[in-house]
Design an enzyme around this catalytic site. Structure first.
Site, PDB file in Angstrom:
ATOM      1  N   LEU A 143     -10.885  -2.970  -4.526  1.00 21.64           N
ATOM      2  CA  LEU A 143      -9.772  -2.420  -5.290  1.00 21.64           C
ATOM      3  C   LEU A 143      -9.286  -3.549  -6.190  1.00 21.64           C
ATOM      4  O   LEU A 143      -8.905  -4.614  -5.702  1.00 21.64           O
ATOM      5  CB  LEU A 143      -8.646  -1.936  -4.364  1.00 21.64           C
ATOM      6  CG  LEU A 143      -7.628  -0.973  -4.965  1.00 21.64           C
ATOM      7  CD1 LEU A 143      -8.311   0.310  -5.429  1.00 21.64           C
ATOM      8  CD2 LEU A 143      -6.538  -0.637  -3.958  1.00 21.64           C
ATOM      9  N   ASP A 144      -9.334  -3.316  -7.500  1.00 22.18           N
ATOM     10  CA  ASP A 144      -8.942  -4.361  -8.448  1.00 22.18           C
ATOM     11  C   ASP A 144      -7.531  -4.869  -8.172  1.00 22.18           C
ATOM     12  O   ASP A 144      -6.659  -4.111  -7.713  1.00 22.18           O
ATOM     13  CB  ASP A 144      -8.995  -3.831  -9.884  1.00 22.18           C
ATOM     14  CG  ASP A 144     -10.413  -3.649 -10.400  1.00 22.18           C
ATOM     15  OD1 ASP A 144     -11.338  -4.162  -9.760  1.00 22.18           O
ATOM     16  OD2 ASP A 144     -10.578  -2.996 -11.447  1.00 22.18           O
ATOM     17  N   ARG A 145      -7.297  -6.128  -8.496  1.00 11.89           N
ATOM     18  CA  ARG A 145      -5.992  -6.749  -8.278  1.00 11.89           C
ATOM     19  C   ARG A 145      -4.883  -5.970  -8.973  1.00 11.89           C
ATOM     20  O   ARG A 145      -3.775  -5.829  -8.431  1.00 11.89           O
ATOM     21  CB  ARG A 145      -6.013  -8.195  -8.806  1.00 11.89           C
ATOM     22  CG  ARG A 145      -4.766  -8.998  -8.511  1.00 11.89           C
ATOM     23  CD  ARG A 145      -4.858 -10.400  -9.073  1.00 11.89           C
ATOM     24  NE  ARG A 145      -4.707 -10.407 -10.511  1.00 11.89           N
ATOM     25  CZ  ARG A 145      -3.528 -10.555 -11.136  1.00 11.89           C
ATOM     26  NH1 ARG A 145      -2.411 -10.720 -10.439  1.00 11.89           N
ATOM     27  NH2 ARG A 145      -3.472 -10.557 -12.448  1.00 11.89           N
TER      28      ARG A 145
ATOM     29  N   THR B 262      -4.819  -2.790  -9.699  1.00 12.11           N
ATOM     30  CA  THR B 262      -4.751  -1.398  -9.264  1.00 12.11           C
ATOM     31  C   THR B 262      -3.920  -1.292  -7.990  1.00 12.11           C
ATOM     32  O   THR B 262      -4.053  -2.098  -7.077  1.00 12.11           O
ATOM     33  CB  THR B 262      -6.162  -0.837  -9.005  1.00 12.11           C
ATOM     34  OG1 THR B 262      -6.935  -0.950 -10.205  1.00 12.11           O
ATOM     35  CG2 THR B 262      -6.109   0.624  -8.592  1.00 12.11           C
TER      36      THR B 262
END
Length: 307
Positions: A143-145, A147
């Site tokens: 999970l992208d930082r 997001t």
């Protein structure tokens, strides 16, 4: 892989480790002593003589390494790096579910999932290992930082393989919601398929025309909020920046995106404008007991700064 570390975790982080090369008959004494090898390998990152003088580099037995120790082939050493100060990422990590095998959390924007680069202590893994008393806690997907939303983690190494295999095979339904400019034509669901690539060192991904499809997302407008709309995004694949790129390609770049359509000069410690992308739901069949698992984010769009 190394044996079990003789050093306990510190600040939720395992000790770093190195191993001397295997013995080479053609080069029987490649270094005069252990200090010379350690200095060659680590001098760009730590003050090797100081670490050795303080007993901060140890062998498997836990015995501190010394500068003049005889060089030994195929020998492991462990040490803890000094950590830089990090600005605290605002917002709460909500524990949505916890049992013996998994923890499901709802993370705020700007909090890294794993310790990486400048974000070490301010990461989900490091913070929750300490807060939950789970030293082997590790994420099962990315999970992208920037997001927000749901992240599933394994409580112990023994559970990791079964759940991670499930994620790798795509045996899980992940839903996202995004806030972006209203595009009425997206009231009918569309599926975007293309080839996405992201080169190391470049901030933005790109579409590669004519290349085999490696990214697929289903996108549908759910609700209208003034000039914006909430979209439901269902990715079939998980390429880097896939949902952000697919929304951009439909003429609806996600609000608050620091990279698309153009790269904005946003400081790493600027938490004022969260990306309006939320990992909103996760559904799967538990690979251990066969039970139905369904989790939903406690956050809703629009997302506001939690500073």
């Amino acid at each position: 892989m190394p044996p079990r570390s003789p050093l306990p975790q510190r600040n939720g982080l395992d000790a770093a480790w190195l191993r001397t090369p295997d013995r080479n008959p053609a080069w029987p004494e490649p270094w005069p002593h252990m200090g010379a090898w350690l200095h060659e390998r680590l001098s760009e990152h730590i003050d090797v003589p100081d670490f050795l003088n303080q007993g901060r580099i140890v062998y498997e037995s836990g015995e501190p390494a010394r500068w003049g120790d005889d060089y030994r082939s195929h020998t492991f050493v462990w040490f803890h790096r000094d950590l830089s100060e990090e600005k605290v990422v605002p917002g709460q990590i909500h524990v949505v579910h916890r049992d013996e095998r998994i923890v499901v959390i709802d993370k705020p924007a700007f909090l890294s999932s794993i310790p990486r680069g400048k974000h070490v202590q301010q990461s989900v893994v490091v913070r929750l290992r300490a807060e939950l008393g789970l030293p082997e806690l590790s994420p099962l997907h990315r999970l992208d930082r920037v997001t927000s939303g749901l992240l599933v983690l394994a409580t112990e190494k023994r559970w990791r393989a079964a759940y991670q295999t499930m994620f790798q095979r795509g045996e899980i339904d992940k839903g996202y919601r995004a806030l972006a400019p209203d595009r009425p034509e997206l009231a009918e669901a569309v599926t975007v398929r293309n080839h996405l690539a992201k080169e190391r060192g470049k901030l933005q991904a790109e579409v590669v025309p004519g290349a085999p499809v490696n990214a697929e997302s289903r996108i549908e407008r759910e609700a209208v909020l003034g000039d914006s709309a909430v979209y439901r995004l269902t990715p079939k694949t998980g390429r880097t920046h896939q949902l952000r790129m697919h929304m951009l390609g439909l003429g609806a770049p996600i609000d608050g995106d620091p990279l698309y359509p153009v790269v904005r000069g946003v400081g790493v410690d600027d938490f004022s404008t969260p990306l309006q992308l939320l990992a909103s739901d996760v559904v799967f069949t538990d690979p251990i007991d066969g039970g139905a698992r369904r989790f939903a984010s406690v956050r809703t769009l629009p997302l506001y700064s939690e500073a």
